[in-house]
Write an enzyme that holds these catalytic residues in place. Sequence first.
Site, PDB file in Angstrom:
ATOM      1  N   SER A  69      -5.258   4.247  -8.842  1.00  0.00           N
ATOM      2  CA  SER A  69      -5.026   3.384  -9.998  1.00  0.00           C
ATOM      3  C   SER A  69      -5.175   1.951  -9.531  1.00  0.00           C
ATOM      4  O   SER A  69      -4.606   1.563  -8.499  1.00  0.00           O
ATOM      5  CB  SER A  69      -3.628   3.611 -10.575  1.00  0.00           C
ATOM      6  OG  SER A  69      -3.443   2.835 -11.745  1.00  0.00           O
ATOM      7  N   GLU A  70      -5.954   1.156 -10.264  1.00  0.00           N
ATOM      8  CA  GLU A  70      -6.327  -0.168  -9.761  1.00  0.00           C
ATOM      9  C   GLU A  70      -5.156  -1.128  -9.622  1.00  0.00           C
ATOM     10  O   GLU A  70      -5.284  -2.179  -8.983  1.00  0.00           O
ATOM     11  CB  GLU A  70      -7.412  -0.787 -10.649  1.00  0.00           C
ATOM     12  CG  GLU A  70      -6.975  -1.059 -12.065  1.00  0.00           C
ATOM     13  CD  GLU A  70      -8.157  -1.085 -13.025  1.00  0.00           C
ATOM     14  OE1 GLU A  70      -8.346  -2.124 -13.666  1.00  0.00           O
ATOM     15  OE2 GLU A  70      -8.870  -0.081 -13.121  1.00  0.00           O
ATOM     16  N   ASN A  71      -4.005  -0.789 -10.215  1.00  0.00           N
ATOM     17  CA  ASN A  71      -2.842  -1.655 -10.019  1.00  0.00           C
ATOM     18  C   ASN A  71      -2.159  -1.414  -8.678  1.00  0.00           C
ATOM     19  O   ASN A  71      -1.156  -2.046  -8.375  1.00  0.00           O
ATOM     20  CB  ASN A  71      -1.846  -1.498 -11.173  1.00  0.00           C
ATOM     21  CG  ASN A  71      -1.348  -0.081 -11.342  1.00  0.00           C
ATOM     22  OD1 ASN A  71      -2.094   0.874 -11.152  1.00  0.00           O
ATOM     23  ND2 ASN A  71      -0.090   0.080 -11.699  1.00  0.00           N
ATOM     24  N   HIS A 121      -2.653  -5.317  -4.709  1.00  0.00           N
ATOM     25  CA  HIS A 121      -3.701  -5.322  -5.732  1.00  0.00           C
ATOM     26  C   HIS A 121      -5.068  -5.653  -5.136  1.00  0.00           C
ATOM     27  O   HIS A 121      -6.092  -5.062  -5.502  1.00  0.00           O
ATOM     28  CB  HIS A 121      -3.325  -6.341  -6.816  1.00  0.00           C
ATOM     29  CG  HIS A 121      -4.033  -6.140  -8.108  1.00  0.00           C
ATOM     30  ND1 HIS A 121      -4.597  -7.172  -8.824  1.00  0.00           N
ATOM     31  CD2 HIS A 121      -4.280  -5.022  -8.835  1.00  0.00           C
ATOM     32  CE1 HIS A 121      -5.155  -6.702  -9.926  1.00  0.00           C
ATOM     33  NE2 HIS A 121      -4.989  -5.410  -9.960  1.00  0.00           N
ATOM     34  N   GLY A 150     -10.638  -3.827 -14.367  1.00  0.00           N
ATOM     35  CA  GLY A 150     -11.502  -3.544 -13.222  1.00  0.00           C
ATOM     36  C   GLY A 150     -12.754  -2.792 -13.590  1.00  0.00           C
ATOM     37  O   GLY A 150     -13.435  -2.257 -12.703  1.00  0.00           O
TER      38      GLY A 150
END
Length: 229
Positions: free
Chosen positions: A47-49, A86, A130
């Site tokens: 997950s990009e977070n 991040h 993203g």
Amino acid sequence: MIPLTREQMAWRAAQDLMEGDYVNLGIGIPTLAASFVPAGREVIFHSENGILGMGPKPEPGKEDPYMVDAGKNKTTLVAGGCFVHHADSFLIIRGGHLDVSLLGAFEVSENGDLANWTTEDPAFPPGVGGAMDLAVGARAIRVIMDHTGKRGEPRILKRCSYPLTAPNCVKRIYTNLAVIDVTPQGLTVAEMIAGMTLEKLQALTEPSLRLAPDWQVLAPPEVPKARAA
């Protein structure tokens, strides 16, 4: 002829994820896929977070308010999972370390162009997140979306009408009616829901479709509706 639910669409996409794949799940329907990986198959969700090793949705009463995915939905962490900064999360994307990215979309073109970050509607501000990084960083881009819009208009088009996220990147499209591959020969229908015909599907799709010689009926199991996060 009953279209697939959001959960069934996510289930179908999850069946194509292979053992050991590193997979990013985009906001919306793609986040549901983490709950439908076949038993015994290890898929590492990103997950990009800043999560590597994201798990399925939490059981009722076991939600952790600090454990959220990129769409701010409650999620879990599998054994061995970790949190990263991040910036490091985006290095995973930009460094080519993801095998697959499952993304939502507003539109996809016949040659795999992706439009999923803005509709240019001033009432709905754009949310690129993203998406552009994922569209060029992951080895395979697959899209999950409804086959048509709310008014029945096609969302698989000859040319996208919305600003592109990235050109020529989508390889497979999962909709509530079919599974369609983007190939050099054009759009190829790999699966259709029971009762659907190529002629009916073509009427809901702008570019020309062709049926794969080994196409199958798309018949997912009954899966529970996801709870609101």
